[in-house]
Design an enzyme around this catalytic site. Structure first.
Site, PDB file in Angstrom:
ATOM      1  N   VAL A 230      20.933   9.459  30.223  1.00  0.00           N
ATOM      2  CA  VAL A 230      20.431   9.297  28.862  1.00  0.00           C
ATOM      3  C   VAL A 230      19.428  10.417  28.535  1.00  0.00           C
ATOM      4  O   VAL A 230      19.687  11.281  27.717  1.00  0.00           O
ATOM      5  CB  VAL A 230      19.774   7.907  28.678  1.00  0.00           C
ATOM      6  N   CYS A 231      18.314  10.384  29.206  1.00  0.00           N
ATOM      7  CA  CYS A 231      17.215  11.276  28.843  1.00  0.00           C
ATOM      8  C   CYS A 231      17.543  12.728  29.139  1.00  0.00           C
ATOM      9  O   CYS A 231      16.974  13.636  28.523  1.00  0.00           O
ATOM     10  CB  CYS A 231      15.943  10.843  29.557  1.00  0.00           C
TER      11      CYS A 231
END
Lengths: 205, 205, 205, 205, 205, 205, 205, 205
Positions: free
Chosen positions: F117-118
């Site tokens: 995600v990040c």
């Protein structure tokens, strides 16, 4: 026959660090280098924190085995330091045994490289002489898990207790109230996951 | 009851190499072929280095089990060599037991293929007869780690000591000063990481 | 767009052995030392067997990285040998690139320590210059599988072909009849399981 | 106290197959399905080959646990077959214990699903009654290796011997000459690697 | 000396849940979070199902160690709950020991975080006082498998029995007929593979 | 179409450290805590050593995600620091993108928690805008290897290059002679095996 | 450019079984022997079930590589069988290529030993000639996962599709209604877990 | 050619849950049952949370494959539910394709059992028809990692994006501020480690 809990006692324990040398460390493959370095230094910090007498010994440090890791030497500048001229089993070296006996302590906390030799041999010798031996399995390294498991079985069957640096620290400390800050600092310094807990907690306080 | 350290003694030890045959080796899956070959030959070199009496035995070597690995035969041309006509447990073969007893030695260093049969059975038989047995776990191979662990537990519970080729060599050698060059040569020949240390060291000398 | 099988050709291939040095080898943790040593020497024997031009290079071999492993130096006494004064990417060293280009060959078979740097950097540089690059993944080592996988993905996406020493040998040899004994000897020398097959087979012949 | 080698004897052994049922097998995750099926059937073939009395038992086979695997039922059509109405520990079922005692044998070879319950409970009960118990670790399955290791430790500490189907067969057979073809057939049927050896050997004969 | 099967008895057992706290759980790395949460709650459900006296204790729950996991607190609203002011070994806390002794029971089923400290220390203390201790290995977690194995060995050698939540439940239940629906519900709730069996079975009924 | 080696250039690279927060780090299970902490700090030291512009960002640091790890904050006191009010993809935050663009650099070296995600989201966004993205796989962590592999595949297929902190450092440094002491210090500080080489080497000098 | 799903078609597919020989199988270490044998025979049964033209080839079967596994020979008594006199790449053998082309089919389903040579080489050759190649990864074996992954990457990058025996069977079958009993029989015969489902289901019907 | 970030959009995505049936789940061995159940239900909760159209399909649910897992049926009582009469590839079933097309959406989020068939086949079919496919790798299960990796490579090479349930949720959510409580609840419910963070945080608030 009743079981007796032979419990680590900070007034009766001595730490033996055997052959944590720069060359020999390249043989250790049952831990990653990052983990192993951290485990050894954590044990050293525990020895320091509890003011346990600590004995360092090395094997042939002017040869390929290399010098003792500098952090250990720096942490214990005044500790007995026995560079063995040839004996593989540290217990075969009279200076080493004398240093141990001079402490008057009966509980030996031992770690070293490699587990199956530098830890196992003095462990078995010390057990034979009636010492209580506590093997710090995660601050001791060797070639692979098959070798480690055999060595740990040999020592366990002989009566040694298998531990790890964290449980050694906790068994010595007994009660957080003896020094919350000090002991928490050791955990925070060597357990990143615990450091994160402390940091998150502090943020909210 | 006090523990006694039953320590390998080069004047009291004999090496038993059981069924390291070309066919049977294809059954060994708890080590990679490179590792296992190296471990077996390292143990053999140690036997040679300390002039330990060594006994070779095979099972049905004219059948699918195949001939003994040629390096072992070549290293011990004059050793007792007992091709068993059918006994699975080498200790059921009178010639084998006679060869062991003829050495007059009480410490048996044993390795073989497969661990759960060719090592475990004679180990248990010899323990029953009062011999001290040292199992070289990394020079013994079998189908998978589940089988190995069960076999090692069976032998350990019966009183055998679990070791590895490196610790066998070190426990026999006792002191580097007995022969630095010779022993270092064995380590360098079978431990690539140690050979690298020696080479780096030599470069600087 | 049609696929073209870019196949190793013993008249068009050159072998690049990058930084297989005694010190750097202690960083390799994605193979056991026994396996890795065997893989590197197997590739070297293949280079020799097919008379492929071979180029050796090292990085700072008088420092902690240590000297090149002696077996490689001994196998290729007359090969171009480029101790780089500082360039990390061997392709940044003009002598190295000149040595490659002097062979007039377009297929580069490369292996080294560590995979993500000493192999990946010259691989990407050479691909940019239009060379065909064949990475010998099992004769190249690095810190752990996560690092290896990233490095191999980077090279594969750039157009390098991922191989292993055995497939390199077979793709070069093409037909056993070109030299059954010679090629079988290499396999027997570096694949213990294949040596066992040969031995069992010979026994019956 | 002297060690006695309690060795499997085909005239004193009985095989107990506990709860190898179609539903329960889906719980077994410490072996792959292919391996586990092979191990269980290998043990069954050994029981048959040595004409060992064999006792089958199941738990709730009309419910989700499912029926016994059909191969076992087919192999032992006349064996005592005890579908337990509710007892989890087979030794709590009088019919089962009676069937065991009716054989007059003292050596129990046991395997089942799951190891920590269906094997461990009757093993501990039988040990308490003075039977000798041999646990076939690779024909017994459970949820994961952590559970298996705990269960095996519990049984081993209680005095059970940990074995595997191959060592059970070999310890019962004692000497290949008792029936080379028959025993070889079992190995060839359940050890693909051994079948390959036989086939390669036969080709040359 | 005859072996006695020390079997869990629902009228003589007490469950000790030690330091399952939100912060400490982030230290557990020998199980995945999903598995470990499921194992702990399964053990709790078993305690509830058999109406076993259950004792909860925590260490410094207002600090970084964090609060007890809410599901446990909710399941046992009336259970003795001992937040220890500093003692690392729960057995060093008089309230905890009193709570245990007040149950009048001799079989201690224990689980906690981390295995090598919060489980091992009270286990050894209780064994010394003559309690029977059953360690639930899969509802106890710690830093890694090396630490876990050492801790389990230490406890096993001291006389504790190593179990898992499933075998604890089965040994307490003894006979499915005591409550088929209830016990099946626990299994279905914590063993997805068993829930699938039940569902497939129900579909056909 | 010819391949172009898009090589890290210390005058064109910027480092993005995304969401290395005390709480989120407890989600990382594809590296051990010791390894991961070391990898992240090594990357940070490299950014510092090459004076690369570095941008820090966090997600909800006043909530359960926790504060940024203090070592990163301390290392880059003057770096742009963007605590995002809610955007999950840092590239959706205008301040973050502005900070990146303000550097005028085109090569983004990115690491973060969690990888899928990040790291993945801003990587894909930046690739779409024409930036070159270099993902530092070993300074990025997530739930397990299955998740990591999927995320790395997604980024690689989109055109990102997969690297690790060591290769990032080496590709930026290009030539040891640019600063032998400085670069060696970083390696010695984050690679215990390299520190051992340096120590052994120094001893002999 | 639009993606086209190149889907297996039973009227356009041919199966190539390359070098599944008794000797060579001892080299396969990326699968257990039980699994690998099952996978190969499952693929063979699928070929038979769909009446796919099947071509067998071997390398030096009178030498150490050994004879083809007898089950394959028995299953396909009338299939083209090409013992290659020396060509390592089966596609270099004109008889083999002729046999493939004689089928008039364009989809090649290939499996063999070892993956990196006997599968990869003809796969790349066939792709160059415009065939569609489907590699059955679990019926192809080699030395270890590192070698396998490199070989699969090489073939995938060249345009081969990576599959497994189960997905090959399902893609060919398309619809259970084409033959429920027949296809279910193959699954039950080679997937013990599926056989258990069938058995449990049948019990209730 | 510029890369375009094809990003999940909650107004353009549809979720396809293929063959999560009680029987078929027993075939899944590349995840533990606890993990896999959690992953599938997490994906389902995400579909629900974002009100994504969701389509369920099963294969032969009255036979051994078993009924759909009840939690999925309960979560989506009004969703299109297509029990396929025989088609293995769901895309071969007109009702299924019609249901997909009726949503008017172009982004397909797919998960199923087994990955290599029930996920891969419709994925490839949908890609051919121009849909964007996002494979949820951790909510899809199959026989073992070798099979999974081949299937994922096949889909990735065809243009599918590999994701996991957590990244799917985050890419759909975009900004925490859209619903902090709701999204946090999903994470807390399916990520025990995140639940612990929330609990520790709440304690301090």
């Amino acid at each position: 026959m009743a079981y007796r809990y032979n419990r680590l006692d900070k007034d009766n324990a001595v730490v033996l660090l055997v052959d944590h040398q720069a060359g020999l460390l390249s043989l250790v493959r049952d831990f990653t280098p990052d983990e192993f370095k951290n485990n050894v230094l954590a044990l050293a910090d525990i020895a320091k924190f509890f003011n346990l007498p600590t004995i360092l010994t090395t094997s042939f440090e002017n040869g390929p085995n290399g010098p003792i890791v500098p952090e250990l030497k720096a942490l214990f500048p005044d500790a007995p330091y026995i560079p063995r001229p040839g004996q593989i089993n540290a217990w075969d070296n009279a200076d080493f045994v004398d240093a141990v006996k001079a402490t008057g302590r009966k509980q030996l906390i031992i770690a070293g490289v490699v587990t199956d030799v530098c830890v196992a041999f003095p462990t078995l010798s010390a057990l034979e002489e009636g010492f209580d031996v506590f093997v710090v399995t995660d601050a001791s390294g060797t070639f692979n898990p098959v070798v480690r498991d055999a060595a740990l079985d040999r020592m366990s069957q002989a009566g040694a207790q298998l531990m790890n640096w964290f449980s050694v620290g906790c068994e010595l400390h007994r009660d957080w109230r003896n020094d919350i800050e000090g002991f928490g600092g050791i955990l925070g310094g060597h357990l990143p996951a615990y450091a994160n807990l402390i940091q998150s907690y502090s943020q909210k306080s």
